[in-house]
Enzyme design. Structure first.
Site, PDB file in Angstrom:
ATOM      1  N   CYS A  95       1.062  -1.165  -0.172  1.00 43.04           N
ATOM      2  CA  CYS A  95       0.097   0.144   0.020  1.00 43.04           C
ATOM      3  C   CYS A  95       0.765   1.208   0.171  1.00 43.04           C
ATOM      4  O   CYS A  95       0.793   2.248  -0.769  1.00 43.04           O
ATOM      5  CB  CYS A  95      -1.091  -0.086   1.168  1.00 43.04           C
ATOM      6  SG  CYS A  95      -1.905   1.379   1.322  1.00 43.04           S
ATOM      7  N   GLU A 106      -4.825  -4.277  -3.147  1.00 46.26           N
ATOM      8  CA  GLU A 106      -4.617  -3.149  -3.803  1.00 46.26           C
ATOM      9  C   GLU A 106      -5.599  -2.777  -5.220  1.00 46.26           C
ATOM     10  O   GLU A 106      -6.193  -1.887  -5.356  1.00 46.26           O
ATOM     11  CB  GLU A 106      -3.290  -2.717  -4.094  1.00 46.26           C
ATOM     12  CG  GLU A 106      -2.494  -2.228  -2.960  1.00 46.26           C
ATOM     13  CD  GLU A 106      -3.293  -1.246  -1.978  1.00 46.26           C
ATOM     14  OE1 GLU A 106      -3.486  -0.204  -2.722  1.00 46.26           O
ATOM     15  OE2 GLU A 106      -3.440  -1.241  -0.544  1.00 46.26           O
TER      16      GLU A 106
END
Length: 219
Positions: A134, A207
């Site tokens: 992330c 993600e």
């Protein structure tokens, strides 16, 4: 190859697809509808609350004071991001009551649950592997947006988001995360490194799912 080089090599095509996703492309050219971005921002708020817990567990599991301080620093940074009245939350006039009533999407919940499981069950290095996807992918995405469309930083709405993640200040934090990962794993076996790659790949997939979730506004 350093550990992070191997992690990035394993996710090269996956990360490339981030900037090809319609949500990210919409930020790049300014065409993304505000309702989709508002949904993303609110889900990201819920995500960051759980993400902060991963760092907090990292503080407890860190083997050195230096690593503990690294994890702790990110908790302090996220306290600012979790201020409902600042940033894009403020632009959308999101109330605390509104955010309190919102539930994490199943994809959001699955992602954060995975990271928390890694944090509770494993050690400081595995936690770094879980959070790095992330943290670093946002820098890579933002810089690619600027490369593809240099004028994107001037967009009256999305420009601040792009500039924030493409900034040298944001990148400096990722440099420390990457250097710490490589330092802590310099004597790791191939089997240990492969385990870290597996965690990194899983979070990288999440993600992409998060971008799709935001595009679909899936609850």
């Amino acid at each position: 190859m350093k550990t992070t080089d191997k992690m990035l090599e394993a996710t090269k095509e996956l990360w490339k697809s981030y900037n090809e996703h319609p949500f990210v492309k919409g930020i790049q050219d300014g065409s993304l509808t505000k309702d989709k971005f508002k949904y993303y921002i609110m889900q990201d708020y819920l995500y960051l609350k759980e993400y902060a817990k991963v760092f907090a567990i990292g503080v407890a599991k860190a083997k050195t004071l230096e690593t503990a301080n690294l994890f702790a620093k990110y908790i302090a940074v996220m306290n600012g991001e979790l201020d409902v009245h600042s940033g894009y939350m403020g632009k959308f006039n999101v109330s605390q009551e509104e955010i309190d009533d919102m539930k994490p999407s199943p994809d959001n919940l699955s992602y954060t649950s995975y990271m928390l499981r890694v944090a509770y069950e494993e050690g400081e290095v595995e936690i770094l592997a879980a959070i790095l996807s992330c943290a670093y992918s946002y820098e890579v995405i933002a810089k690619k947006i600027v490369e593809n469309n240099p004028n994107s930083i001037n967009d009256e709405f999305y420009g601040d988001w792009i500039k924030g993640y493409a900034s040298n200040e944001y990148a400096s934090g990722n440099i420390i995360l990457i250097e710490t990962m490589n330092q802590l794993t310099k004597d790791y076996t191939e089997k240990q490194i492969q385990h870290l790659i597996d965690i990194f790949v899983a979070c990288s997939r999440y993600e992409l799912v998060f971008w799709q979730m935001s595009w679909d506004k899936s609850c």
